[in-house]
Design a protein around this motif. Structure first.
Motif, mmCIF file in Angstrom:
data_model
loop_
_atom_site.group_PDB
_atom_site.id
_atom_site.type_symbol
_atom_site.label_atom_id
_atom_site.label_comp_id
_atom_site.label_asym_id
_atom_site.label_seq_id
_atom_site.Cartn_x
_atom_site.Cartn_y
_atom_site.Cartn_z
ATOM 1 N N LEU A 222 50.818 69.472 25.464
ATOM 2 C CA LEU A 222 50.314 68.310 26.193
ATOM 3 C C LEU A 222 51.387 67.226 26.296
ATOM 4 O O LEU A 222 51.537 66.582 27.345
ATOM 5 C CB LEU A 222 49.073 67.766 25.495
ATOM 6 N N GLU B 146 44.344 66.884 31.571
ATOM 7 C CA GLU B 146 45.058 67.895 30.797
ATOM 8 C C GLU B 146 44.717 67.776 29.311
ATOM 9 O O GLU B 146 44.592 68.787 28.612
ATOM 10 C CB GLU B 146 46.570 67.752 31.011
ATOM 11 N N TYR B 147 44.549 66.540 28.835
ATOM 12 C CA TYR B 147 44.126 66.359 27.444
ATOM 13 C C TYR B 147 42.741 66.971 27.231
ATOM 14 O O TYR B 147 42.504 67.664 26.234
ATOM 15 C CB TYR B 147 44.099 64.886 27.072
ATOM 16 N N GLN C 78 43.098 70.777 27.075
ATOM 17 C CA GLN C 78 43.767 71.316 25.895
ATOM 18 C C GLN C 78 43.009 71.022 24.593
ATOM 19 O O GLN C 78 42.941 71.856 23.710
ATOM 20 C CB GLN C 78 45.180 70.734 25.789
#
Length: 258
Positions: free
Chosen positions: A150, A247-248, A251
């Protein structure tokens, strides 16, 4: 003083106060690991107070500790010339300080500088002990690798943003990412520090923030910025803050929800 930056006061240990209740609830990475793994980290770590402008790691010096933030905000900055650094990414309670130790544990001089911008607390663990424990803490190891992935995404996205987007968009993006990292709409940060971190003139920062305040998006106070209307700020920002947050969530966030 190194690289023109004072180290500030030494990190002050905090008296034991049910570390699991404080950090496991606040730090999103620690919230994702099983209690036995958390207990191992607790046994080797120290709960410390972070002071604004405290340098956690100097550029090209050995990294002795990793930090899991319970609160506060740390900027990781790249050196662009003698005495000048520009922010590469931010770390709050969603992450950790110490990615170079994971990727290159034998590197004696990792790059970048890590400076506390908003005071808070963290679980501090010696690098040697942390790396040794990763062999046994399988859930944490997988999670840390996801977090490092990340970080790589965030740095590339910020680099693209700084190249293509306007000052107003970049400033709005920074405020949104910082607010997400600290889980608060109150950011005790000055115009001068913002200008230094983003790599733009202070006058440009002040001009943009004045416009934001006139539009009812933020409230400016001395050495503090309060986000009043996040939806409008998101509308003004480029798409980068949303991409970083999504994206956080992909993930790591799904593990919090699970």
């Amino acid at each position: 003083m190194r690289d023109g930056q004072a180290t500030g006061p030494a990190l002050r240990p905090i008296a034991p106060n049910d570390l699991s209740r404080h950090l496991a609830v606040r730090n999103k990475l620690l919230r994702c690991i099983p209690k036995p793994e958390l207990a191992v980290l607790q046994s080797m770590g120290t709960d410390v107070e972070l002071k604004p402008r405290q340098v956690l790691h100097h550029w090209r010096l050995p990294m002795e500790y990793v930090y899991f933030l319970g609160s506060g905000l740390v900027s990781v900055s790249a050196k662009v010339e003698a005495g000048r650094f520009v922010e590469a990414w931010l770390v709050g309670s969603e992450g950790m300080i110490g990615s170079p130790c994971i990727l290159a544990p034998d590197d004696p001089m990792p790059p970048h500088r890590r400076v506390v911008q908003v005071g808070g607390t963290a679980l501090r663990i010696p690098v040697v002990a942390f790396l040794a424990a990763l062999d046994e803490l399988v859930v944490l190891r997988e999670l840390i690798l996801r977090y490092v992935n990340l970080v790589l995404f965030q740095t590339s996205q910020v680099g693209a943003c700084n190249s293509l987007h306007s000052v107003k968009q970049r400033l709005a993006r920074w405020l949104l990412v910082a607010a997400n990292a600290t889980d608060t709409s109150e950011l005790p940060i000055t115009h001068a520090v913002l200008a230094q971190l983003i790599g733009i003139r202070r006058a440009s920062v002040s001009e943009c923030l004045e416009t934001f305040e006139q539009d009812g998006i933020i409230r400016n106070a001395r050495a503090a910025i309060s986000l009043v209307d996040r939806a409008q700020l998101e509308h003004l920002a480029c798409s980068c803050s949303g991409l970083i947050q999504r994206e956080y969530d992909r993930q790591i966030g799904r593990r919090l929800r699970g």
